[in-house]
Design a protein around this motif. Structure first.
Motif, PDB file in Angstrom:
ATOM      1  N   ARG A  47       0.809  -1.216   0.000  1.00 43.83           N
ATOM      2  CA  ARG A  47       0.000   0.000   0.000  1.00 43.83           C
ATOM      3  C   ARG A  47       0.847   1.273   0.000  1.00 43.83           C
ATOM      4  O   ARG A  47       0.302   2.377   0.082  1.00 43.83           O
ATOM      5  N   ALA A  48       2.161   1.139  -0.076  1.00 45.03           N
ATOM      6  CA  ALA A  48       3.054   2.296  -0.147  1.00 45.03           C
ATOM      7  C   ALA A  48       3.136   2.757  -1.601  1.00 45.03           C
ATOM      8  O   ALA A  48       3.779   2.112  -2.440  1.00 45.03           O
ATOM      9  N   LEU A  49       2.483   3.856  -1.908  1.00 45.79           N
ATOM     10  CA  LEU A  49       2.309   4.261  -3.303  1.00 45.79           C
ATOM     11  C   LEU A  49       3.627   4.542  -4.004  1.00 45.79           C
ATOM     12  O   LEU A  49       3.799   4.204  -5.180  1.00 45.79           O
ATOM     13  N   ALA A  50       4.568   5.173  -3.317  1.00 43.57           N
ATOM     14  CA  ALA A  50       5.851   5.490  -3.949  1.00 43.57           C
ATOM     15  C   ALA A  50       6.592   4.217  -4.344  1.00 43.57           C
ATOM     16  O   ALA A  50       7.195   4.144  -5.427  1.00 43.57           O
ATOM     17  N   LEU A  51       6.553   3.208  -3.481  1.00 43.21           N
ATOM     18  CA  LEU A  51       7.227   1.952  -3.798  1.00 43.21           C
ATOM     19  C   LEU A  51       6.540   1.244  -4.965  1.00 43.21           C
ATOM     20  O   LEU A  51       7.199   0.578  -5.767  1.00 43.21           O
ATOM     21  N   GLN A  52       5.236   1.398  -5.070  1.00 40.84           N
ATOM     22  CA  GLN A  52       4.536   0.768  -6.187  1.00 40.84           C
ATOM     23  C   GLN A  52       4.866   1.425  -7.515  1.00 40.84           C
ATOM     24  O   GLN A  52       4.659   0.842  -8.582  1.00 40.84           O
ATOM     25  N   SER A  53       5.412   2.638  -7.452  1.00 38.75           N
ATOM     26  CA  SER A  53       5.816   3.342  -8.673  1.00 38.75           C
ATOM     27  C   SER A  53       7.284   3.116  -9.017  1.00 38.75           C
ATOM     28  O   SER A  53       7.774   3.631 -10.015  1.00 38.75           O
ATOM     29  N   HIS A  54       7.987   2.368  -8.187  1.00 42.48           N
ATOM     30  CA  HIS A  54       9.427   2.155  -8.391  1.00 42.48           C
ATOM     31  C   HIS A  54       9.654   1.224  -9.580  1.00 42.48           C
ATOM     32  O   HIS A  54       8.888   0.286  -9.811  1.00 42.48           O
ATOM     33  N   PRO A  55      10.722   1.463 -10.355  1.00 38.85           N
ATOM     34  CA  PRO A  55      10.996   0.608 -11.518  1.00 38.85           C
ATOM     35  C   PRO A  55      11.167  -0.870 -11.185  1.00 38.85           C
ATOM     36  O   PRO A  55      10.904  -1.724 -12.031  1.00 38.85           O
ATOM     37  N   LEU A  56      11.599  -1.194  -9.968  1.00 40.82           N
ATOM     38  CA  LEU A  56      11.770  -2.602  -9.601  1.00 40.82           C
ATOM     39  C   LEU A  56      10.444  -3.305  -9.357  1.00 40.82           C
ATOM     40  O   LEU A  56      10.393  -4.536  -9.310  1.00 40.82           O
ATOM     41  N   ASN A  57       9.383  -2.540  -9.212  1.00 37.91           N
ATOM     42  CA  ASN A  57       8.072  -3.143  -8.949  1.00 37.91           C
ATOM     43  C   ASN A  57       7.421  -3.489 -10.288  1.00 37.91           C
ATOM     44  O   ASN A  57       6.577  -2.766 -10.788  1.00 37.91           O
ATOM     45  N   ALA A  58       7.837  -4.600 -10.864  1.00 33.76           N
ATOM     46  CA  ALA A  58       7.349  -5.004 -12.184  1.00 33.76           C
ATOM     47  C   ALA A  58       5.913  -5.497 -12.112  1.00 33.76           C
ATOM     48  O   ALA A  58       5.467  -6.031 -11.084  1.00 33.76           O
ATOM     49  N   ALA A  59       5.194  -5.331 -13.196  1.00 35.90           N
ATOM     50  CA  ALA A  59       3.817  -5.815 -13.278  1.00 35.90           C
ATOM     51  C   ALA A  59       3.808  -7.342 -13.270  1.00 35.90           C
ATOM     52  O   ALA A  59       4.797  -7.983 -13.632  1.00 35.90           O
ATOM     53  N   PRO A  60       2.700  -7.956 -12.853  1.00 35.10           N
ATOM     54  CA  PRO A  60       2.637  -9.417 -12.862  1.00 35.10           C
ATOM     55  C   PRO A  60       2.835  -9.974 -14.266  1.00 35.10           C
ATOM     56  O   PRO A  60       2.307  -9.428 -15.248  1.00 35.10           O
ATOM     57  N   ARG A  61       3.603 -11.063 -14.346  1.00 31.21           N
ATOM     58  CA  ARG A  61       3.957 -11.636 -15.634  1.00 31.21           C
ATOM     59  C   ARG A  61       4.479 -13.048 -15.414  1.00 31.21           C
ATOM     60  O   ARG A  61       4.746 -13.430 -14.288  1.00 31.21           O
ATOM     61  N   ILE A  62       4.634 -13.790 -16.502  1.00 29.82           N
ATOM     62  CA  ILE A  62       5.367 -15.043 -16.430  1.00 29.82           C
ATOM     63  C   ILE A  62       6.602 -14.888 -17.300  1.00 29.82           C
ATOM     64  O   ILE A  62       6.551 -14.278 -18.366  1.00 29.82           O
ATOM     65  N   VAL A  63       7.720 -15.411 -16.812  1.00 29.12           N
ATOM     66  CA  VAL A  63       8.978 -15.283 -17.522  1.00 29.12           C
ATOM     67  C   VAL A  63       9.510 -16.688 -17.790  1.00 29.12           C
ATOM     68  O   VAL A  63       9.614 -17.504 -16.868  1.00 29.12           O
ATOM     69  N   LEU A  64       9.831 -16.988 -19.054  1.00 31.93           N
ATOM     70  CA  LEU A  64      10.371 -18.288 -19.415  1.00 31.93           C
ATOM     71  C   LEU A  64      11.432 -18.118 -20.491  1.00 31.93           C
ATOM     72  O   LEU A  64      11.517 -17.061 -21.134  1.00 31.93           O
ATOM     73  N   ASN A  65      12.263 -19.129 -20.668  1.00 35.82           N
ATOM     74  CA  ASN A  65      13.350 -18.972 -21.631  1.00 35.82           C
ATOM     75  C   ASN A  65      12.867 -19.196 -23.061  1.00 35.82           C
ATOM     76  O   ASN A  65      11.748 -19.662 -23.295  1.00 35.82           O
ATOM     77  N   SER A  66      13.712 -18.868 -24.001  1.00 33.39           N
ATOM     78  CA  SER A  66      13.310 -18.853 -25.408  1.00 33.39           C
ATOM     79  C   SER A  66      12.959 -20.244 -25.928  1.00 33.39           C
ATOM     80  O   SER A  66      12.036 -20.395 -26.736  1.00 33.39           O
TER      81      SER A  66
END
Length: 747
Positions: A668-687
């Motif tokens: 709920r800390a708005l500034a931290l939610q705007s930080h570049p390290l706070n990536a949107a939900p996603r799935i990451v897999l290799n090529s």
């Protein structure tokens, strides 16, 4: 380093080997050879003005404020960069030395805007303090002052670079401590200015520390900007409670509102630094969904009730569903005092179904949080460090900084075994990027074992600890440590996991998995946001939905309202007196800083009142001192349950906690939610896996298990191990995916 007075009684002193004798302002001192004048003076309590020098940063010697008069030297010497020599005589307050210092002060103020009345640093500014002692009342320069354009370097740090005096402390911090090299000097001569090279926000997880090291108002706290003056604030000693390090900090409070957090020096824990997560999380305390009054669900509708009615409703639920029908689930950041009372509550109600290990999945070895085999301070002296199953930079940012320090200062060899080649700020001597189920085999690698030499440490992180087959990984880690002589350091999964284990918040009956797989008739939830805090959210929501639930909570969020029958509002750590036990086993105290919102109460008071209503023993105390006097370690014969198999179809899940989604307050800390390290939900897999599944970057994919499904964007990244999918927890979108394997198909 130490500087000791020499010959205080008039008798000849013996100079230890490796030390020299120097005289500073007439005081004879014995100091280590190679020390700088300023270090010797500081240890002896002799003040020397400075701007660029900082004891934790490399020496730059570019502000020249620390110029001193050294006997037989024709020129002034910078005290921060001049090593002591045997017999050296130094004057810091002679007429000559003061002339040097006053001249430097005058030059530093030529271009400074002198806008102290509107500067956020006003009242706690090193430039103000030093200029008062060494500055002139009137400037002799009337030329136009230069103006430096500001940069937007993110949501946490504000810039006013015209105030900058080019001390380069911030540059050296990002380069040498954080290891991100994001700030630097650009242009030359009078055009020199400090900034980023690419105009992008700071991405380091320690960015707020540049505010602390900046001696002027060039870099300030953007969240705190224009909120208050230093003399309006009251400092309260507190602790970071978003990871197991327990960083020491001060809460700066005005009229009961926490306006900022700053580090509190403790060399054995966080030194003088603070992670951004601990520094800015206080914003989350003032979220709109904060629980401020007792709530009771009547005919499906929430109603505000008095404390007497709320406690009576809670009493009725717990009394009617005691014994094995009751489960008690506790957030691992709850304090020692709260944990002890919860254990007494469970015992008094006849249930052994109590657990704080809500992120764990494998309980077959009855594992609990343990104190590190090597202290934080000692890890810096390690020769070999092996990191197993941890994005250490996000999991424990300041431990990551210590690992970098071990490498840069002592050339420590660091090896990593991970499902993702995470972005660390240090070079790896070796790495094995494998699926989590292959961790056991990776620890048996002969080359790795041969590489472990000298003083070694094995750090086991959350990916391993929370894996469905964590018991096998823990056993392999113990075998590895025994075979190589490495000290085993398992990262506790929660800010106070060690303290709660000692307090007896552990199951003699059913553990958290069993409580959810075999639903109880009633549950007591303590400090938990049920929609996001459990390892298996789908199982938790299902179990809780069919039971009566008493929620002791800081937030009356949607997921709590969905499952609870009674919500009792309690204070968060910055609002209560409490103790936590960190990963070194160090019990540390926090004082109440912020005012409790509305009718919220300290958790221990609520539990004491409820224990009294239920007429349970162990709740007879009247104050916090009485409670603490009754605390003692509790031994629990911890129950076990079968491990979850990983075999089956689909990709193996490598789950890490998103750095700024670890708990309800941080989320709920708005500034931290705007930080570049706070990536949107996603799935990451290799090529290779993406090609096999016919998925491309940016495409939406359906990710599912028997328990739940989600639709998430695809990120293709060669850093992910084959056969694995990397998912960050703490997001509503990824909450249903609490399983060992998932199927992934194009949406």
């Amino acid at each position: 380093m130490s500087a000791q007075p020499n010959n205080p009684g008039g008798t000849p002193a013996i100079v230890p080997e490796g030390h020299v004798t120097v005289e500073i302002d007439g005081q004879s001192l014995v100091v280590p050879k190679g020390s700088m004048i300023i270090q010797a003076a500081d240890k002896a309590g002799i003040p020397i003005p400075r701007f660029c020098y900082h004891e934790k940063l490399p020496i730059a010697a570019n502000c020249r404020m620390c110029l001193v008069d050294v006997e037989k030297s024709p020129k002034p010497a910078p005290a921060c960069a001049t090593p002591v020599m045997d017999g050296m005589k130094v004057a810091t307050r002679s007429e000559k030395a003061l002339k040097f210092q006053r001249s430097v002060m005058e030059f530093l103020l030529i271009n400074h805007p002198l806008d102290c009345p509107v500067c956020d640093q006003g009242g706690e500014c090193e430039l103000q303090d030093v200029s008062l002692g060494y500055g002139r009342s009137v400037s002799r320069f009337n030329e136009r002052k230069r103006v430096v354009p500001d940069e937007d370097i993110g949501p946490l740090v504000a810039t006013e670079m015209t105030r900058c005096i080019q001390c380069t402390r911030c540059v050296r911090f990002t380069a040498d401590v954080a290891g991100t090299y994001e700030l630097g000097g650009m242009y030359r001569g009078e055009n020199l200015q400090i900034g980023t090279y690419d105009g992008k926000p700071l991405t380091t997880e320690l960015s707020g520390n540049v505010v602390d090291v900046c001696p002027v108002g060039a870099l300030t706290n953007k969240v705190f900007q224009f909120r208050a003056r230093p003399w309006e604030l009251t400092a309260r000693e507190s602790l970071g409670y978003h990871d197991a390090m327990g960083s020491n900090l001060f809460l700066h409070v005005r009229r009961g509102e926490v306006l900022r957090s700053v580090p509190r020096d403790n060399e054995l824990v966080n030194e003088c630094w603070l992670s951004d997560r601990d520094r800015y999380s206080h914003q989350g305390l003032y979220s709109a969904d904060r629980a401020v009054k007792p709530l009771r669900k009547v005919n499906g509708e929430w109603q505000e009730v008095s404390w007497a009615e709320g406690l009576a409703a809670a009493k009725d639920i717990l009394a009617a569903n005691n014994g094995d029908d009751l489960g008690v689930l506790v957030h691992p950041s709850a304090s020692n005092e709260e944990g002890a009372l919860l254990a007494r509550l469970a015992s008094g109600l006849g249930t052994g179904n109590i657990d704080h290990r809500i992120q764990n999945r494998d309980f077959s070895d009855a594992a609990t949080a343990e104190v590190f085999g090597l202290s934080l301070a000692e890890i810096e002296a390690a020769d070999t460090i092996v990191v197993l199953g941890s994005n250490i930079r996000h999991e424990l940012p300041l431990l990551h900084a210590r690992l970098r320090k071990a490498q840069t200062t002592r050339n420590a060899k660091i090896h990593a075994i991970n499902p993702v080649d995470f972005d660390f700020a240090f070079k790896l001597a070796g790495k094995q990027i494998v699926a989590p189920s292959k961790f056991v085999d990776a620890l048996g690698n002969a080359d790795l074992r041969q590489a472990v030499t000298g003083n070694a440490v094995l750090i086991v992180g959350g990916i391993a600890e929370n894996h469905p087959q964590a018991a096998a990984i823990r056993a392999a880690a113990r075998d590895f440590a025994a075979a190589t002589g490495a000290k085993l350091c398992r990262i506790p999964q929660g800010a106070n996991a060690v303290g709660l284990s000692r307090a007896g918040v552990l199951p003699a009956g059913k553990d958290v998995n069993a409580m959810l797989a075999q639903p109880r008739k009633a549950y007591a939830l303590y400090g938990i946001e049920p929609g996001l805090d459990f390892a298996d959210t789908a199982a938790a929501r299902k179990a809780l939905a069919g039971a009566q639930v008493v929620a002791f909570s800081q937030f009356a969020c949607a997921s709590t309202r969905d499952v609870a029958d009674v919500i009792l509002p309690i204070g968060a750590l910055p609002e209560i007196d409490a103790t936590l036990t960190n990963l070194d086993g160090r019990e540390q105290s926090a004082r109440a800083g912020g005012k409790l919102p509305g009718e919220a109460r300290e958790g221990w008071r609520v539990l004491r009142a409820l224990g009294g209503e239920l007429a349970l023993s162990g709740f007879e105390f009247t104050d916090l001192a009485g409670l603490r006097a009754s605390l003692a370690p509790v031994t629990v014969n911890v129950s076990t349950s079968a491990a979850t198999p990983v075999a089956g179809e689909g990709l193996e899940v490598a789950s890490t906690a998103a750095i700024y989604r670890t708990d309800a307050v941080v989320r709920r800390a708005l500034a931290l939610q705007s930080h570049p390290l706070n990536a949107a939900p996603r799935i990451v897999l290799n090529s290779d896996d993406a090609a096999r599944l016919q998925l491309v970057e940016g495409q939406m994919a359906k990710v599912g298990t028997d328990a739940g499904k989600a639709t998430l964007p695809v990120v293709v990244d060669a850093r992910v191990a084959a056969g694995s999918v990397w998912i960050e927890s703490g997001h509503g979108a990824t909450a249903p995916l609490g399983a060992a394997r998932v199927t992934v198909v194009a949406a």
